[in-house]
Write a protein that holds these residues in place. Structure first.
Motif, PDB file in Angstrom:
ATOM      1  N   CYS A   1     -14.185   2.593   5.769  1.00 56.46           N
ATOM      2  CA  CYS A   1     -12.679   2.158   6.293  1.00 56.46           C
ATOM      3  C   CYS A   1     -11.906   1.593   5.094  1.00 56.46           C
ATOM      4  O   CYS A   1     -10.774   1.745   4.979  1.00 56.46           O
ATOM      5  CB  CYS A   1     -12.926   1.246   7.348  1.00 56.46           C
ATOM      6  SG  CYS A   1     -13.571  -0.414   6.811  1.00 56.46           S
ATOM      7  N   ALA A   2     -12.675   1.043   4.218  1.00 51.77           N
ATOM      8  CA  ALA A   2     -11.774   0.068   3.105  1.00 51.77           C
ATOM      9  C   ALA A   2     -11.114  -1.026   3.592  1.00 51.77           C
ATOM     10  O   ALA A   2     -10.256  -1.634   2.680  1.00 51.77           O
ATOM     11  CB  ALA A   2     -11.034   1.129   2.346  1.00 51.77           C
ATOM     12  N   THR A   3     -11.259  -1.565   4.677  1.00 49.14           N
ATOM     13  CA  THR A   3     -10.276  -2.501   5.217  1.00 49.14           C
ATOM     14  C   THR A   3     -11.131  -3.697   5.834  1.00 49.14           C
ATOM     15  O   THR A   3     -10.480  -4.264   6.501  1.00 49.14           O
ATOM     16  CB  THR A   3      -9.139  -1.896   6.211  1.00 49.14           C
ATOM     17  OG1 THR A   3      -9.853  -1.293   7.260  1.00 49.14           O
ATOM     18  CG2 THR A   3      -8.211  -0.848   5.499  1.00 49.14           C
TER      19      THR A   3
ATOM     20  N   THR B   1      -8.843  11.660   0.272  1.00 47.86           N
ATOM     21  CA  THR B   1      -9.346  12.468   1.478  1.00 47.86           C
ATOM     22  C   THR B   1      -9.424  13.936   0.765  1.00 47.86           C
ATOM     23  O   THR B   1      -8.239  14.372   0.201  1.00 47.86           O
ATOM     24  CB  THR B   1      -8.416  12.440   2.423  1.00 47.86           C
ATOM     25  OG1 THR B   1      -8.558  11.113   3.272  1.00 47.86           O
ATOM     26  CG2 THR B   1      -8.388  13.388   3.507  1.00 47.86           C
TER      27      THR B   1
ATOM     28  N   HIS C   1       0.756  -1.283   0.025  1.00 46.19           N
ATOM     29  CA  HIS C   1      -0.076   0.037  -0.057  1.00 46.19           C
ATOM     30  C   HIS C   1       0.939   1.222   0.122  1.00 46.19           C
ATOM     31  O   HIS C   1       2.123   1.167   0.623  1.00 46.19           O
ATOM     32  CB  HIS C   1      -0.873   0.229   1.134  1.00 46.19           C
ATOM     33  CG  HIS C   1      -1.916  -0.944   1.157  1.00 46.19           C
ATOM     34  ND1 HIS C   1      -3.357  -0.563   0.882  1.00 46.19           N
ATOM     35  CD2 HIS C   1      -1.973  -2.412   1.029  1.00 46.19           C
ATOM     36  CE1 HIS C   1      -4.020  -1.663   0.691  1.00 46.19           C
ATOM     37  NE2 HIS C   1      -3.194  -2.878   0.951  1.00 46.19           N
TER      38      HIS C   1
ATOM     39  N   LEU D   1      -4.529  13.623  -0.979  1.00 45.90           N
ATOM     40  CA  LEU D   1      -4.308  12.706  -0.142  1.00 45.90           C
ATOM     41  C   LEU D   1      -4.838  11.373  -0.097  1.00 45.90           C
ATOM     42  O   LEU D   1      -6.325  11.464  -0.408  1.00 45.90           O
ATOM     43  CB  LEU D   1      -4.700  13.372   1.493  1.00 45.90           C
ATOM     44  CG  LEU D   1      -3.994  14.388   1.925  1.00 45.90           C
ATOM     45  CD1 LEU D   1      -4.842  15.351   3.019  1.00 45.90           C
ATOM     46  CD2 LEU D   1      -2.441  14.020   2.667  1.00 45.90           C
TER      47      LEU D   1
ATOM     48  N   LYS E   1       6.098   2.919   8.076  1.00 48.49           N
ATOM     49  CA  LYS E   1       4.779   2.685   8.759  1.00 48.49           C
ATOM     50  C   LYS E   1       3.892   3.781   8.910  1.00 48.49           C
ATOM     51  O   LYS E   1       4.467   4.772   9.580  1.00 48.49           O
ATOM     52  CB  LYS E   1       5.095   1.787  10.055  1.00 48.49           C
ATOM     53  CG  LYS E   1       3.806   1.659  10.959  1.00 48.49           C
ATOM     54  CD  LYS E   1       3.215   0.616  10.394  1.00 48.49           C
ATOM     55  CE  LYS E   1       1.898   0.160  11.327  1.00 48.49           C
ATOM     56  NZ  LYS E   1       0.890   0.013  10.795  1.00 48.49           N
ATOM     57  N   VAL E   2       2.842   3.902   8.490  1.00 50.04           N
ATOM     58  CA  VAL E   2       1.832   4.833   8.662  1.00 50.04           C
ATOM     59  C   VAL E   2       0.675   4.258   9.379  1.00 50.04           C
ATOM     60  O   VAL E   2       0.264   3.008   9.167  1.00 50.04           O
ATOM     61  CB  VAL E   2       1.587   5.536   7.250  1.00 50.04           C
ATOM     62  CG1 VAL E   2       0.505   6.727   7.440  1.00 50.04           C
ATOM     63  CG2 VAL E   2       2.703   6.069   6.523  1.00 50.04           C
ATOM     64  N   LEU E   3      -0.142   5.155   9.642  1.00 53.06           N
ATOM     65  CA  LEU E   3      -1.381   4.387  10.445  1.00 53.06           C
ATOM     66  C   LEU E   3      -2.520   3.990   9.363  1.00 53.06           C
ATOM     67  O   LEU E   3      -2.489   4.532   8.267  1.00 53.06           O
ATOM     68  CB  LEU E   3      -2.152   5.350  11.500  1.00 53.06           C
ATOM     69  CG  LEU E   3      -1.266   6.116  12.629  1.00 53.06           C
ATOM     70  CD1 LEU E   3      -1.971   7.002  13.431  1.00 53.06           C
ATOM     71  CD2 LEU E   3      -0.588   5.003  13.527  1.00 53.06           C
ATOM     72  N   LEU E   4      -3.352   3.099   9.829  1.00 52.80           N
ATOM     73  CA  LEU E   4      -4.219   2.581   9.021  1.00 52.80           C
ATOM     74  C   LEU E   4      -5.131   3.531   8.248  1.00 52.80           C
ATOM     75  O   LEU E   4      -5.702   3.473   7.006  1.00 52.80           O
ATOM     76  CB  LEU E   4      -4.826   1.468   9.523  1.00 52.80           C
ATOM     77  CG  LEU E   4      -5.934   0.723   8.680  1.00 52.80           C
ATOM     78  CD1 LEU E   4      -5.292  -0.112   7.598  1.00 52.80           C
ATOM     79  CD2 LEU E   4      -6.628  -0.277   9.575  1.00 52.80           C
ATOM     80  N   TYR E   5      -5.354   4.693   9.042  1.00 51.93           N
ATOM     81  CA  TYR E   5      -6.487   5.640   8.492  1.00 51.93           C
ATOM     82  C   TYR E   5      -5.936   6.976   8.195  1.00 51.93           C
ATOM     83  O   TYR E   5      -6.715   7.952   7.925  1.00 51.93           O
ATOM     84  CB  TYR E   5      -7.548   5.702   9.715  1.00 51.93           C
ATOM     85  CG  TYR E   5      -8.173   4.722  10.051  1.00 51.93           C
ATOM     86  CD1 TYR E   5      -8.956   3.847   8.904  1.00 51.93           C
ATOM     87  CD2 TYR E   5      -8.330   3.891  11.132  1.00 51.93           C
ATOM     88  CE1 TYR E   5      -9.593   2.697   9.138  1.00 51.93           C
ATOM     89  CE2 TYR E   5      -9.103   2.676  11.272  1.00 51.93           C
ATOM     90  CZ  TYR E   5      -9.907   2.104  10.395  1.00 51.93           C
ATOM     91  OH  TYR E   5     -10.397   0.906  10.458  1.00 51.93           O
ATOM     92  N   GLU E   6      -4.593   6.734   8.102  1.00 54.03           N
ATOM     93  CA  GLU E   6      -3.820   7.957   7.743  1.00 54.03           C
ATOM     94  C   GLU E   6      -3.587   7.943   6.300  1.00 54.03           C
ATOM     95  O   GLU E   6      -2.874   7.332   5.888  1.00 54.03           O
ATOM     96  CB  GLU E   6      -2.471   8.133   8.560  1.00 54.03           C
ATOM     97  CG  GLU E   6      -1.757   9.324   8.096  1.00 54.03           C
ATOM     98  CD  GLU E   6      -0.318   9.054   8.894  1.00 54.03           C
ATOM     99  OE1 GLU E   6      -0.245   8.184   9.877  1.00 54.03           O
ATOM    100  OE2 GLU E   6       0.526  10.046   8.526  1.00 54.03           O
ATOM    101  N   PRO E   7      -4.043   9.031   5.801  1.00 51.73           N
ATOM    102  CA  PRO E   7      -3.789   9.153   4.218  1.00 51.73           C
ATOM    103  C   PRO E   7      -2.359   9.815   3.820  1.00 51.73           C
ATOM    104  O   PRO E   7      -1.778  10.385   4.840  1.00 51.73           O
ATOM    105  CB  PRO E   7      -4.764  10.315   3.795  1.00 51.73           C
ATOM    106  CG  PRO E   7      -5.212  11.005   5.020  1.00 51.73           C
ATOM    107  CD  PRO E   7      -4.870  10.094   6.126  1.00 51.73           C
TER     108      PRO E   7
ATOM    109  N   LYS F   1       0.308  11.955   1.555  1.00 50.60           N
ATOM    110  CA  LYS F   1       0.305  12.912   0.437  1.00 50.60           C
ATOM    111  C   LYS F   1       0.897  12.427  -0.981  1.00 50.60           C
ATOM    112  O   LYS F   1       2.005  11.982  -0.940  1.00 50.60           O
ATOM    113  CB  LYS F   1       1.235  14.048   0.914  1.00 50.60           C
ATOM    114  CG  LYS F   1       0.490  15.446   1.265  1.00 50.60           C
ATOM    115  CD  LYS F   1       1.645  16.078   1.713  1.00 50.60           C
ATOM    116  CE  LYS F   1       1.210  17.689   1.758  1.00 50.60           C
ATOM    117  NZ  LYS F   1       2.359  18.467   2.232  1.00 50.60           N
TER     118      LYS F   1
END
Ligand code: SF4
Ligand code: SF4
Ligand code: FES
Lengths: 333, 286
Positions: free
Chosen positions: B254-256, B64, B15, B107, B23-29, B31
């Motif tokens: 959520c898309a997950t 987003t 992803h 985003l 590593k980025v949070l699951l809900y963090e878009p 840029k």
């Protein structure tokens, strides 16, 4: 593995556990006389513990609060500002086997090989589960006997009937860590089998796919269900959520939040062009029941998503009893 | 492309989240830069963003706009260097997205979902059926095919629009038509009076084509009634349910596979779909 704790020492034991972490237990709320999970302020609060009924609200808010900020943002420069996740160490005490199994279901959903929900995981990893075994089912609506519950806890306390002791069953390495807090009580090691709970109510079948077009669904729910979403709010395994942006009045700063959502609301399936995939109440009611009893086990294995706590039946303002409904279909009535 | 987040190279970690930033949070878009903006027909807007991430045609991104929310937008390209997003401004988020300019940042989260399994179709002939903005994800399929043309047999495209102004990617399609990469059949259901081209629904042209189901797979994308009608006319030509792949639309958050909004029976549109083989989802009731 387990320990024997003299009943007279229960409060001392809990005090030791309480030390250094937030302690959540079922207490009777004064203002409305309802048993709920609450964070205890201190030792004196232990007198408010209440085990007579299963708490009306589940403990799911400690895993996923009703409103949870995911991150904050600045609209002007389109930047995310704060995305820290804070989680406190918590001990959840007094969860019944149904609510403990609900945690298992949540874990399967939110921490899976493909995606991990960071917010849930942070909260979950800091939670110790200390169960309270039901010698007798706390409500006449309980039907967990039919829901294939498993042992899923760190510690489980069982008030041995007719004896002076409480049996503490250790269910995980985390439970072992917790027991170290009570080292100085020098509890006797002991092992015994935690028996299956027998309940007054039973769900006669899980195989309800064949009843999908049964006229009883329509007859009972279309006129009776108010889509008030009380059942999904009370249910320990209903964890559907909505995500939205909340901007402050300065039109600059805001928070992306998530909140509990319910498949009983019409908006739940709305897509662009005002199309709804489940426009009528029966379809929505059925979706909840079928997700719990049929779809979930199809995805995640043999356990249903309902743990038989009976809250949705007890709390429904129009007394829709889905267990009774399915039983009647099974009996061919 | 391996993932900088956890070092694994499995598909599930492929992803934007992992590839671009660790590593980025699951809900963090994340840029990404907008490289190009272009109007497609009267209604749609194309945004090309700079994102290097493996993806299948048919997958989608969660786009987003801070303060407005998120919207799923499907990928209309297949390239290692960029992602094309075709936006139909019908919702609050999409209306906001098309106000962005080249050079601005967008985003994104994703790509999510199960796309068209292109390897599965190798050595077969294909039929693509698209309706309205449903042509956009199929453009991703076509990009893929154009780069792997030798692996596929003859390819017929049936595209239906309300009126000629709605059609998208006219230039690319015309080029492909000329060099024979694809065979096109258009249908316009509500054209202006002066219009002289083919009118009616795609179903008419599918039936007229008389194509047999031998070594052929079908990919359909469009509004639900159109997909159902197309499947019916394919059935009259002898196509089986397991030869047809469709792409579904649902309310997504959520898309997950966690928020529950996109469920069709026991399947999550965001995770198990949006592309389904028709026989997997045919019996689904709600
Ligand atoms: S609590 Fe009862 S009336 Fe309310 S939504 Fe649930 S089933 Fe319907
Ligand atoms: S569906 Fe009802 S009985 Fe089952 S877990 Fe939820 S609230 Fe309890
Ligand atoms: S969009 Fe949340 S479960 Fe699919």
């Amino acid at each position: 593995m387990g320990y024997l704790l003299p009943k007279s020492k229960l409060n001392t034991f809990l005090e030791l556990l309480m030390h250094g972490s937030s302690f959540i237990a079922p207490v009777r709320r004064k203002k409305d006389d309802v048993v709920v999970f609450e964070e205890l302020e201190g030792k004196t609060d232990l007198t408010r513990l209440d085990f007579t009924t299963n708490p009306q609200f589940t403990a799911k808010k400690f895993f996923m609060p009703a409103y949870e900020p995911l991150f904050t943002y600045n609209m002007k420069n389109q930047k995310l500002t704060d995305k820290k996740i804070t989680a406190r160490q918590r001990i959840l005490f007094g969860l019944r086997l149904c609510d403990l199994n609900a945690v298992k279901i949540q874990d399967q959903l939110f921490i899976n090989p493909q995606f991990t929900d960071d917010h849930y995981q942070a909260a979950r990893e800091n939670i110790f589960l200390v169960g309270w075994y039901c010698n007798t089912p706390p409500s006449k609506f309980c039907f967990c006997e039919s829901m294939n519950l498993t042992h899923y806890y760190d510690l489980m306390l069982r008030d041995l009937p007719g004896k002076k002791d409480i049996y503490i069953d250790v269910g995980s390495p985390k439970g072992e860590i917790l027991m170290r807090k009570a080292m100085k009580l020098k509890l006797k090691e002991h092992h015994e089998h935690v028996p299956k709970i027998r309940t007054p109510k039973k769900l006669k079948t899980h195989d309800i796919r064949k009843y999908f077009d049964h006229p009883k669904w329509q007859k009972t729910t279309e006129s009776k269900c108010l889509s008030c979403q009380r059942c999904t709010t009370m249910c320990p395994t209903c964890m559907c959520f909505d995500i939205y942006d909340k901007t402050q009045t300065d039109l600059e700063h805001g928070t992306r939040e998530r909140t509990w959502d319910s498949c009983h609301s019409k908006q739940f399936t709305r897509v662009a062009g005002d199309h709804y995939f489940r426009p009528d109440r029966t379809a929505r009611f059925k979706h909840r029941i079928y997700h719990k009893i049929v779809y979930y086990p199809e995805i995640f294995g043999q356990v249903p998503m309902c743990t038989g706590c009976g809250r949705c039946i007890e709390q429904c303002p129009t007394q829709i009893d889905f267990v009774e409904l399915i039983n009647e279909m099974e009996d061919g009535k | 492309m391996s993932c900088k987040g956890c070092g694994s190279s499995c598909k599930c970690h492929n992803h934007l989240q992992h590839v671009e930033k660790g590593k980025v949070l699951l809900y963090e878009p994340v840029k990404v830069k907008i490289l190009k903006k272009q109007k497609l027909g009267d209604r749609h807007t194309l945004l090309r963003v700079e994102a290097r991430v493996d993806h299948d045609p048919g997958q989608f991104f969660q786009v987003t706009v801070l303060g407005f929310g998120e919207a799923p937008i499907s990928i209309a390209s297949w390239s290692k260097d960029y992602i094309d997003l075709v936006v139909n401004p019908v919702g609050t988020v999409t209306k906001e997205v098309i106000r962005k300019k080249p050079g601005d940042y967008l985003l994104l989260r994703g790509p999510f979902g199960y796309g068209y399994p292109m390897h599965y179709f190798y050595n077969n002939s294909l039929i693509l059926v698209g309706g309205g903005c449903g042509v956009a994800p199929l453009k991703g399929v076509m990009d893929y095919i154009a780069k792997h043309r030798q692996h596929f047999g003859e390819i017929h495209c049936f595209f239906g629009y309300r009126n000629p102004g709605d059609s998208i990617f006219d230039k690319e399609m015309a080029k492909w038509e000329k060099d024979g990469t694809f065979t096109f059949h258009y249908a316009f259901s509500h054209p202006p009076k002066s219009f002289k081209g083919p009118t009616g629904f795609v179903t008419k042209y599918i039936e007229e084509s008389g194509l047999s189901n031998h070594r052929r797979a079908v990919m359909i994308c469009g509004p639900t009634p159109m997909m159902l009608a197309a499947i019916k006319s394919l059935e009259t030509l002898g196509f089986n349910d397991d030869q047809v792949w469709i792409s579904h639309e649902r309310h997504m958050k959520c898309a997950t596979g966690m928020c529950g909004h996109c469920m069709i029976e026991g399947k999550y549109t965001c995770k198990d779909g949006p592309v389904f083989r028709w026989d997997w989802i045919k019996e689904a009731k709600g």
